[in-house]
Scaffold this motif. Structure first.
Motif, PDB file in Angstrom:
ATOM      1  N   GLU A 160       0.848  -1.201   0.000  1.00 45.46           N
ATOM      2  CA  GLU A 160       0.000   0.000   0.000  1.00 45.46           C
ATOM      3  C   GLU A 160       0.882   1.249   0.000  1.00 45.46           C
ATOM      4  N   PHE A 161       0.399   2.294  -0.645  1.00 44.84           N
ATOM      5  CA  PHE A 161       1.060   3.603  -0.584  1.00 44.84           C
ATOM      6  C   PHE A 161       0.044   4.631  -0.093  1.00 44.84           C
ATOM      7  N   HIS A 162       0.393   5.408   0.911  1.00 46.18           N
ATOM      8  CA  HIS A 162      -0.495   6.457   1.430  1.00 46.18           C
ATOM      9  C   HIS A 162       0.259   7.777   1.523  1.00 46.18           C
ATOM     10  N   TYR A 163      -0.433   8.856   1.235  1.00 44.32           N
ATOM     11  CA  TYR A 163       0.154  10.194   1.343  1.00 44.32           C
ATOM     12  C   TYR A 163      -0.208  10.780   2.696  1.00 44.32           C
ATOM     13  N   ASN A 164       0.766  11.194   3.494  1.00 46.21           N
ATOM     14  CA  ASN A 164       0.406  11.630   4.853  1.00 46.21           C
ATOM     15  C   ASN A 164      -0.231  13.027   4.925  1.00 46.21           C
ATOM     16  N   ALA A 165      -0.140  13.799   3.834  1.00 47.08           N
ATOM     17  CA  ALA A 165      -0.866  15.082   3.850  1.00 47.08           C
ATOM     18  C   ALA A 165      -2.373  14.848   3.990  1.00 47.08           C
ATOM     19  N   THR A 166      -2.837  13.678   3.545  1.00 46.05           N
ATOM     20  CA  THR A 166      -4.262  13.338   3.630  1.00 46.05           C
ATOM     21  C   THR A 166      -4.811  13.562   5.030  1.00 46.05           C
ATOM     22  N   TRP A 167      -4.064  13.117   6.021  1.00 46.75           N
ATOM     23  CA  TRP A 167      -4.562  13.282   7.403  1.00 46.75           C
ATOM     24  C   TRP A 167      -3.868  14.428   8.155  1.00 46.75           C
ATOM     25  N   GLU A 210      11.474  21.468  14.191  1.00 46.36           N
ATOM     26  CA  GLU A 210      12.028  20.114  14.131  1.00 46.36           C
ATOM     27  C   GLU A 210      11.460  19.218  15.226  1.00 46.36           C
ATOM     28  N   PHE A 211      11.064  19.849  16.335  1.00 48.56           N
ATOM     29  CA  PHE A 211      10.457  19.080  17.428  1.00 48.56           C
ATOM     30  C   PHE A 211       9.062  18.575  17.038  1.00 48.56           C
ATOM     31  N   LEU A 212       8.494  19.154  16.002  1.00 47.62           N
ATOM     32  CA  LEU A 212       7.129  18.750  15.622  1.00 47.62           C
ATOM     33  C   LEU A 212       7.132  17.542  14.671  1.00 47.62           C
ATOM     34  N   TYR A 213       8.277  17.308  14.021  1.00 48.95           N
ATOM     35  CA  TYR A 213       8.302  16.204  13.051  1.00 48.95           C
ATOM     36  C   TYR A 213       7.969  14.840  13.652  1.00 48.95           C
ATOM     37  N   PRO A 214       8.525  14.504  14.829  1.00 47.99           N
ATOM     38  CA  PRO A 214       8.155  13.198  15.396  1.00 47.99           C
ATOM     39  C   PRO A 214       6.644  13.061  15.624  1.00 47.99           C
ATOM     40  N   LEU A 215       5.986  14.183  15.923  1.00 40.07           N
ATOM     41  CA  LEU A 215       4.530  14.139  16.100  1.00 40.07           C
ATOM     42  C   LEU A 215       3.852  13.720  14.792  1.00 40.07           C
ATOM     43  N   MET A 216       4.354  14.275  13.697  1.00 38.42           N
ATOM     44  CA  MET A 216       3.759  13.972  12.404  1.00 38.42           C
ATOM     45  C   MET A 216       3.956  12.494  12.076  1.00 38.42           C
ATOM     46  N   GLN A 217       5.217  12.058  12.196  1.00 36.70           N
ATOM     47  CA  GLN A 217       5.526  10.665  11.871  1.00 36.70           C
ATOM     48  C   GLN A 217       4.733   9.722  12.776  1.00 36.70           C
ATOM     49  N   GLY A 218       4.603  10.105  14.049  1.00 36.87           N
ATOM     50  CA  GLY A 218       3.849   9.279  14.981  1.00 36.87           C
ATOM     51  C   GLY A 218       2.377   9.197  14.619  1.00 36.87           C
ATOM     52  N   TYR A 219       1.823  10.312  14.180  1.00 33.29           N
ATOM     53  CA  TYR A 219       0.396  10.306  13.832  1.00 33.29           C
ATOM     54  C   TYR A 219       0.127   9.439  12.600  1.00 33.29           C
ATOM     55  N   ASP A 220       1.107   9.348  11.694  1.00 31.79           N
ATOM     56  CA  ASP A 220       0.969   8.465  10.535  1.00 31.79           C
ATOM     57  C   ASP A 220       0.648   7.028  10.974  1.00 31.79           C
ATOM     58  N   SER A 221       1.278   6.603  12.071  1.00 30.60           N
ATOM     59  CA  SER A 221       1.053   5.236  12.557  1.00 30.60           C
ATOM     60  C   SER A 221      -0.382   5.043  13.022  1.00 30.60           C
ATOM     61  N   ALA A 274      -2.920   6.751  11.764  1.00 29.64           N
ATOM     62  CA  ALA A 274      -3.775   6.821  10.571  1.00 29.64           C
ATOM     63  C   ALA A 274      -3.825   5.505   9.812  1.00 29.64           C
ATOM     64  N   ILE A 275      -2.729   4.758   9.795  1.00 24.20           N
ATOM     65  CA  ILE A 275      -2.734   3.525   8.987  1.00 24.20           C
ATOM     66  C   ILE A 275      -2.739   2.272   9.846  1.00 24.20           C
ATOM     67  N   ASN A 276      -2.962   2.410  11.162  1.00 22.03           N
ATOM     68  CA  ASN A 276      -3.023   1.266  12.066  1.00 22.03           C
ATOM     69  C   ASN A 276      -1.813   0.355  11.945  1.00 22.03           C
ATOM     70  N   SER A 277      -0.675   0.943  12.160  1.00 25.59           N
ATOM     71  CA  SER A 277       0.565   0.195  12.010  1.00 25.59           C
ATOM     72  C   SER A 277       0.780  -0.786  13.162  1.00 25.59           C
ATOM     73  N   ILE A 313       2.008   8.173  20.236  1.00 34.28           N
ATOM     74  CA  ILE A 313       0.797   8.782  19.675  1.00 34.28           C
ATOM     75  C   ILE A 313      -0.325   7.742  19.568  1.00 34.28           C
ATOM     76  N   GLN A 314       0.028   6.511  19.215  1.00 39.83           N
ATOM     77  CA  GLN A 314      -1.002   5.459  19.172  1.00 39.83           C
ATOM     78  C   GLN A 314      -1.628   5.274  20.550  1.00 39.83           C
ATOM     79  N   LYS A 315      -0.784   5.284  21.564  1.00 37.09           N
ATOM     80  CA  LYS A 315      -1.283   5.128  22.936  1.00 37.09           C
ATOM     81  C   LYS A 315      -2.228   6.278  23.284  1.00 37.09           C
ATOM     82  N   HIS A 316      -1.825   7.496  22.880  1.00 36.48           N
ATOM     83  CA  HIS A 316      -2.649   8.676  23.126  1.00 36.48           C
ATOM     84  C   HIS A 316      -4.051   8.497  22.548  1.00 36.48           C
ATOM     85  N   TYR A 317      -4.144   7.838  21.404  1.00 34.57           N
ATOM     86  CA  TYR A 317      -5.439   7.623  20.766  1.00 34.57           C
ATOM     87  C   TYR A 317      -6.082   6.298  21.167  1.00 34.57           C
TER      88      TYR A 317
END
Lengths: 397, 397
Positions: B121-128, B169-180, B182-185, B204-208
């Motif tokens: 699968e390929f997903h674009y993270n701008a989607t979420w 730069e401190f916000l990037y891990p948040l983005m990458q974490g939220y991707d997980s 979004a796609i139920n990694s 972030i998964q734990k947070h949700y």
């Protein structure tokens, strides 16, 4: 206001009670330019009482208003609604819209004693902050470095002490800064610990190609005992305190703080304050200067007559040893211990404080002079209590 | 695949080329559970060439795919579009949608040699990510402390060195974490320097309230000379390199790295690699082991026949002293200096490198043996150049 008066007013704005201005020269020019400035103050709609330390910045706003500038209040409803970071378990909104409305009313009631609210603007920052996208926030974040954030005293102390700082806290200056963009602020005011946050507005305005606001933070005022103002230490004077209570607490201000209190909490002219300062240095009894201070402050919040009455009461009580004419009345139900009533009414701050007062023999029947030594004492008939040296409360059954 | 083979495969997934797994026991259980796992890998759509060091994590994905798990690629178009933080002056988007599409095609061409893309699968993270509000971001930020962020090696080193770290730069891990989220990694993979970022997904998964992914980072592979892989040092082997070029570079791998290269870049079995390792220890000529390495790697990216041909060429050239059968051809216009052609085609990395080679007498006419000593030399007719000990290029006019 003629031009000499105006010039005097500008000089006073730039100095009295001021901790720091950035950039002073620019602000001076703005004030002399004749342009109507937009002067911003943000606050959290928590519904808290405003004490005379927090009122310093409001008095400063009043000075700007008297020169014809526009006061713009930012209601920090955005952070209030998204929840309290310290409340990790329950992620519910901290305050509902209804709470915020109620608290705003409380705020306006208090601020309205200082500022002419009919000429002021109020804006809710959720209006614009809730619309920012992640892309925009990331861009704003680019304007700040981690090092700058950590240099801020509040963060530095905690970082050095190893106390956790949430990444969320680093985002608050971005929010406050964006508020300045949204309302086109020319000047932002803040309390003594707000320098970093108000400066953030400049950075964000610059990012959006807008003129940068100037910032001014006001001085800190110690509590009447010289320690930091804190409700739990009972050294705080709220702007809503009853006249006799306010007067009594001001009479307890530590002598070395009298002049600072005169500058920061009254509207006496510089000439008057300098004269009072000189009297103190010449050996005048500090009590007499404090009476002036107390009368002035009570007059500011309750009117000139209340100031005079409070003074007359004080003279009647302490110079003649009696009970003041105006004593706060508290109606209680039968068989409720005094302790519970006084704590509930926030006359005594805690059970510990109460026990200390009782042990020190500081609670008396003011009419008989009898010391109350039973901490669980229940009053059976109307009684005037004397608490410490200067406070009186009438318990009404 | 029978159960013994499957068990062997699982063991290999958990060990070969693995730098760290968090939490290993949990991942082991997931792999044995029979559940089809969602295995995530994020990448930036920059269109860069993939070298065999970066391919290690892709080969690991392939192993998951062979066990029937679903590979989920996250195209990092969100950050790509919101602009490069290092480009402070021009705040334009870094890449257009068109650029991203083009780069994605380049990526898929390269990755398709390793992974069966029809099952991925390929997903674009701008989607979420583009839909997140400030309120949600502030909540996510609450899950991280400034101290955690600064403990990350990349940040720690810069902080200690006093180099600026942007708050962005401190916000990037948040983005990458939220991707997980979004796609139920179930598992996220990353390169050796990605441990912090892939772990952010768990937070972030734990947070949700979602199950936490396990994370695996693969080992780092040094360049053929033992230094960090870097295009400017010419020690990199790209998966798109021509067979003879790839073979030649692998023959230049430093002897002490041969076994590591066998483990990380080939699909030889553990038994085979252990046997080759033993041969080396028993005194076998490292060149012979490298020939095996080179043939295997060329075969992986260009097919078994290409591997054999490259080997035959190598034998023809170096064991018989001649020019290989298959030489890369470069067509040049008249009167263009060789230097410019070779740098443009990335055969020589820079003008400095070129000058060094000429000074060392390392550039020769392969047919005549004549050393080229003029750095600005122009070739007038078809010529086979020998560069260093092992590389040949045919200049065609």
């Amino acid at each position: 206001m003629n031009s000499t008066e105006k010039e005097q007013k500008i000089n006073e704005i730039l100095t009295r009670g001021v901790e720091e201005i950035f950039i002073k020269k620019d602000l001076e020019e703005k004030l002399r330019s004749g342009k109507t400035l937009r002067v911003k103050l943000g606050f959290d709609p928590t519904g808290a009482k405003i004490h005379i330390g927090r009122a310093i910045v409001l008095r400063k706003l009043k000075a700007f208003q008297e020169l014809g500038h526009t006061i713009v209040f930012i209601v920090g409803d955005f952070t209030a609604k998204i929840g309290d970071p310290s409340d990790k378990l329950e992620k519910r909104p901290m305050l509902s819209d209804e709470d915020i409305q109620k608290n705003l009313t409380t705020y306006k009631e208090q601020v309205g004693k200082i500022i002419d609210l009919s000429k002021a603007e109020f804006h809710y920052n959720a209006t614009w902050l809730s619309k920012l996208t992640f892309a925009e926030i990331a861009e704003l974040a680019e304007s700040f470095s981690v090092q700058q954030m950590l240099a801020r005293r509040n963060f530095k102390d905690r970082y050095d002490a190893g106390t956790e700082i949430s990444l969320r806290e680093f985002l608050y200056p971005l929010m406050q800064g964006y508020d300045s963009v949204a309302i086109n602020s020319d000047v932002e005011l803040g309390g003594f610990d707000q320098l970093f946050n108000v400066k953030a507005g400049r950075v964000i305005q610059k990012h959006y190609g807008k003129p940068e606001q100037n910032v001014m933070v006001t001085q800190m005022l110690e509590g009447i005992d010289g320690r930091k103002m804190s409700t739990s230490w009972g050294n705080v004077i709220n702007t809503t305190d009853e006249p006799s209570d306010m007067y009594g607490k001001l009479m307890a201000v530590r002598d070395d703080l009298i002049v600072k209190y005169l500058w920061l909490t009254t509207e006496l002219s510089s000439d008057d304050i300098n004269a009072l300062d000189q009297q103190l240095k010449d050996g005048e009894n500090p009590r007499n200067i404090k009476m002036r201070l107390a009368r002035e402050v009570v007059a500011l919040y309750h009117g000139a007559k209340a100031g005079e009455d409070a003074e007359a009461d004080f003279i009647g009580t302490f110079q003649k040893g009696g009970i003041p004419e105006h004593v706060e009345e508290i109606v209680v139900e039968n068989n409720v211990p005094i302790k519970d009533v006084l704590i509930k009414k926030e006359i005594v701050s805690s059970g510990t404080e109460w026990r200390r007062l009782v042990e020190e023999g500081a609670i008396k029947n003011a009419e008989t002079g009898e010391i109350i030594s039973d901490p669980f004492c229940v009053v059976k008939e109307n009684t005037v209590l004397k608490i410490g040296k200067k406070r009186f409360v009438k318990i009404v059954i």
